[in-house]
Design a protein around this motif. Structure first.
Motif, mmCIF file in Angstrom:
data_model
loop_
_atom_site.group_PDB
_atom_site.id
_atom_site.type_symbol
_atom_site.label_atom_id
_atom_site.label_comp_id
_atom_site.label_asym_id
_atom_site.label_seq_id
_atom_site.Cartn_x
_atom_site.Cartn_y
_atom_site.Cartn_z
ATOM 1 N N TYR A 110 0.835 -1.193 0.000
ATOM 2 C CA TYR A 110 0.000 0.000 0.000
ATOM 3 C C TYR A 110 0.874 1.247 0.000
ATOM 4 O O TYR A 110 2.095 1.180 0.196
ATOM 5 C CB TYR A 110 -0.924 0.006 1.221
ATOM 6 C CG TYR A 110 -0.209 0.206 2.546
ATOM 7 C CD1 TYR A 110 -0.317 1.400 3.246
ATOM 8 C CD2 TYR A 110 0.575 -0.806 3.094
ATOM 9 C CE1 TYR A 110 0.334 1.590 4.461
ATOM 10 C CE2 TYR A 110 1.230 -0.629 4.293
ATOM 11 C CZ TYR A 110 1.111 0.570 4.984
ATOM 12 O OH TYR A 110 1.763 0.757 6.173
ATOM 13 N N SER A 111 0.241 2.373 -0.208
ATOM 14 C CA SER A 111 0.904 3.674 -0.152
ATOM 15 C C SER A 111 0.268 4.468 0.981
ATOM 16 O O SER A 111 -0.886 4.879 0.866
ATOM 17 C CB SER A 111 0.745 4.426 -1.477
ATOM 18 O OG SER A 111 1.163 5.772 -1.371
ATOM 19 N N PRO A 112 0.978 4.678 2.099
ATOM 20 C CA PRO A 112 0.373 5.406 3.223
ATOM 21 C C PRO A 112 -0.166 6.772 2.835
ATOM 22 O O PRO A 112 -1.204 7.206 3.331
ATOM 23 C CB PRO A 112 1.525 5.521 4.224
ATOM 24 C CG PRO A 112 2.403 4.359 3.921
ATOM 25 C CD PRO A 112 2.327 4.189 2.425
ATOM 26 N N SER A 113 0.531 7.473 1.944
ATOM 27 C CA SER A 113 0.091 8.809 1.530
ATOM 28 C C SER A 113 -0.986 8.755 0.459
ATOM 29 O O SER A 113 -1.695 9.732 0.236
ATOM 30 C CB SER A 113 1.280 9.602 0.995
ATOM 31 O OG SER A 113 1.740 9.032 -0.225
ATOM 32 N N GLY A 114 -1.075 7.604 -0.234
ATOM 33 C CA GLY A 114 -2.025 7.470 -1.319
ATOM 34 C C GLY A 114 -1.535 7.988 -2.648
ATOM 35 O O GLY A 114 -2.233 7.867 -3.658
ATOM 36 N N ASN A 115 -0.293 8.535 -2.693
ATOM 37 C CA ASN A 115 0.190 9.095 -3.954
ATOM 38 C C ASN A 115 1.132 8.161 -4.708
ATOM 39 O O ASN A 115 1.649 8.510 -5.758
ATOM 40 C CB ASN A 115 0.885 10.443 -3.713
ATOM 41 C CG ASN A 115 2.122 10.322 -2.828
ATOM 42 O OD1 ASN A 115 2.658 9.230 -2.609
ATOM 43 N ND2 ASN A 115 2.581 11.455 -2.304
ATOM 44 N N ASP A 118 5.393 6.188 -1.835
ATOM 45 C CA ASP A 118 5.922 5.647 -0.582
ATOM 46 C C ASP A 118 5.390 4.238 -0.326
ATOM 47 O O ASP A 118 4.927 3.925 0.768
ATOM 48 C CB ASP A 118 5.559 6.565 0.583
ATOM 49 C CG ASP A 118 4.058 6.835 0.685
ATOM 50 O OD1 ASP A 118 3.319 6.466 -0.253
ATOM 51 O OD2 ASP A 118 3.626 7.403 1.699
ATOM 52 N N LYS A 120 4.773 0.533 0.686
ATOM 53 C CA LYS A 120 5.259 -0.336 1.747
ATOM 54 C C LYS A 120 4.645 -1.720 1.563
ATOM 55 O O LYS A 120 3.540 -1.854 1.046
ATOM 56 C CB LYS A 120 4.881 0.202 3.128
ATOM 57 C CG LYS A 120 5.642 1.442 3.548
ATOM 58 C CD LYS A 120 5.326 1.790 5.002
ATOM 59 C CE LYS A 120 6.165 2.959 5.488
ATOM 60 N NZ LYS A 120 5.895 3.259 6.924
ATOM 61 N N LYS A 193 -3.992 3.854 -1.198
ATOM 62 C CA LYS A 193 -4.186 3.984 0.242
ATOM 63 C C LYS A 193 -5.251 2.989 0.681
ATOM 64 O O LYS A 193 -6.187 2.703 -0.054
ATOM 65 C CB LYS A 193 -4.628 5.412 0.571
ATOM 66 C CG LYS A 193 -4.589 5.757 2.040
ATOM 67 C CD LYS A 193 -4.860 7.237 2.242
ATOM 68 C CE LYS A 193 -4.744 7.608 3.713
ATOM 69 N NZ LYS A 193 -4.970 9.072 3.911
ATOM 70 N N ASP A 359 13.469 2.523 -0.098
ATOM 71 C CA ASP A 359 13.817 3.901 0.240
ATOM 72 C C ASP A 359 15.157 4.021 0.944
ATOM 73 O O ASP A 359 15.609 5.120 1.253
ATOM 74 C CB ASP A 359 12.712 4.563 1.071
ATOM 75 C CG ASP A 359 12.420 3.809 2.361
ATOM 76 O OD1 ASP A 359 13.159 2.868 2.696
ATOM 77 O OD2 ASP A 359 11.440 4.165 3.043
#
Length: 439
Positions: A110-115, A118, A120, A193, A359
């Motif tokens: 998933y992308s914690p920021s939703g963009n 990032d 994970k 997200k 990262d």
């Protein structure tokens, strides 16, 4: 599988099993390496899977949108899931056989920021059907390796990870028998997200029979005295007969690949501008090199010139680990070649490696990009990378390469599945004696 609701008006979506649908798929007879057993369906062997069990050996169509490739090893399973037409968060969960979300243990990309900047890949517990019931495990329990989440822009998402079979406090997987799973993916509007999944097409459950992959050990062919050809496109610098000296075994750190490497002197090397030695790092990667003294005469501009020849089209890396643990990635620096990018100051370029996550691998600043003679050439069957680096750059933060009569030098290496930098297909470390070229 995962469902999370994102607000008070969002109805909880129960896990809708696609197990019955899938039990009629992939009932092929398995010939070893990942299928067999009883209680579930079996995967289909991958025809060109590597014999050393370092990459997926079987494939299974979970649904029309989701395909899972996998390889079962004695202590772990490596998964690669392709979600076609899906650009969202994605999940595979280990289940106790009930086909339910609650009580499952999910691996979620998933992308914690939703963009999407990032991504994970982490382990979660699932105690409820709302966001509060989907909880990331403690950092000490985040034991996945080889993790990656890739969205290629063509409307698909790939999730990759390796999970141990048995871990304290978690549902155990078996290497020889039936494993139970649930899966899910979200809506594209969520931008990866965590959020809702479609109750009909976005979640399901399945059981899969597996057996451990048994590596096939290839015999080491005799070193030929035939001419070394096909390395340089014009044939220069690396043709001629190769003598058969007593091989010098390289000491390998524990890695995904554990084959021995041998150093061979290239007798056709006419001058110190030619590569003097070759080492077979693994069955897909060879390194040609020459070590030269610099004009200063005090070691400050001594260099090693390298040519990496890797089978297939893929990113390639060669680095030096930290002095305290030279076979480790973390704390090392690496020269990484990205074939899809233009060759220049930063490609191939120096990268720092502060963790095993994506990262933690970062391109160094332009002032530290001190390589010379860089080039990346791909043909139909290989990737060739050349560069020259200074052995020691005090104050740069880079690790030094030692030339010693009494100790070997350790290098770390890796190469990927494709040209874009992401999960490595193979990696490791090797130690070889280095000596200066003398004309």
């Amino acid at each position: 599988a995962l469902h999370v609701s994102t607000g008070a008006n969002a109805a909880a979506v129960p896990l809708r099993g696609l197990q019955d649908k899938n039990k009629n798929k992939n009932k092929q007879k398995d010939n070893g390496g990942g299928g067999g057993g009883g209680g579930g369906t079996t995967g289909t062997p991958i025809a060109d899977a590597p014999a050393d069990c370092t990459a997926p050996t079987h494939t299974y169509a979970i649904s029309d949108a989701v395909t899972m490739n996998y390889v079962v090893n004695p202590t772990s399973i490596t998964f690669e899931l392709l979600f076609s037409g899906v650009e969202s968060w994605v999940s595979l969960a280990v289940d106790d056989g009930r086909g339910k979300m609650i009580g499952g243990e999910a691996i979620i990309g998933y992308s914690p920021s939703g963009n999407g900047a990032d991504f994970k890949v982490e382990k979660f517990t699932m105690t409820g059907e709302d966001l509060n019931g989907v909880t990331a495990r403690d950092a000490s329990e985040q034991t996945l390796t080889d993790t990656a989440m890739v969205q290629s822009g063509d409307g698909s998402t790939t999730l990759k990870f390796t999970k141990l079979l048995s871990e304290a406090g978690e549902i155990a997987l078996t290497a020889d028998g039936t494993n139970h799973f649930t899966w899910a993916f979200g809506y594209p509007d969520d931008g990866s997200k965590l959020g809702l999944h479609d109750k009909k097409e976005g979640a399901g459950a399945f059981s899969l029979d597996v057996t451990p992959c048994v590596p096939t050990v290839a015999t080491t062919p005799a070193v030929s005295t035939d001419a070394v050809t096909g390395i340089e496109e014009d044939g220069s610098g690396m043709t001629g007969s190769v003598p058969v000296p007593a091989p010098v075994p390289a000491t390998l750190a524990p890695t995904k690949t554990t084959v021995d490497a041998n150093v061979t002197a290239l007798s056709a090397a006419a001058s110190c501008s030619d590569y003097q030695h070759m080492v077979s790092i693994d069955d897909k990667l060879d390194m040609y090199y020459v070590v030269n003294r610099g004009a200063a005469g005090d070691g400050t501009d001594d260099t090693i010139s390298v040519k990496l020849v890797c089978s297939g089209k893929r990113w390639v890396s060669l680095g030096v680990g930290p002095e305290s643990a030279p076979a480790r990635m973390v704390g090392g620096d690496a020269v990484i070649a990205l074939p899809n990018d233009a060759v220049g100051l930063t490609n191939p370029g120096f990268y720092s490696m502060t963790s095993e996550e994506n990262d933690g691998v970062n391109l160094m600043g332009n002032a530290l990009q001190t390589l010379s003679g860089q080039d990346i050439v791909q043909n139909t069957g290989s990737t060739n990378v050349t560069f020259t680096r200074t052995l020691a750059e005090p104050g740069s933060g880079k690790n030094s390469i030692a030339v010693s009569d009494t100790a070997d030098t350790t290098f770390i290496w890796a190469y990927g599945y494709a040209n874009d930098l992401n999960l490595h297909k193979a990696f490791g470390a090797f130690s070889i004696p280095l000596s200066y070229c003398e004309e």
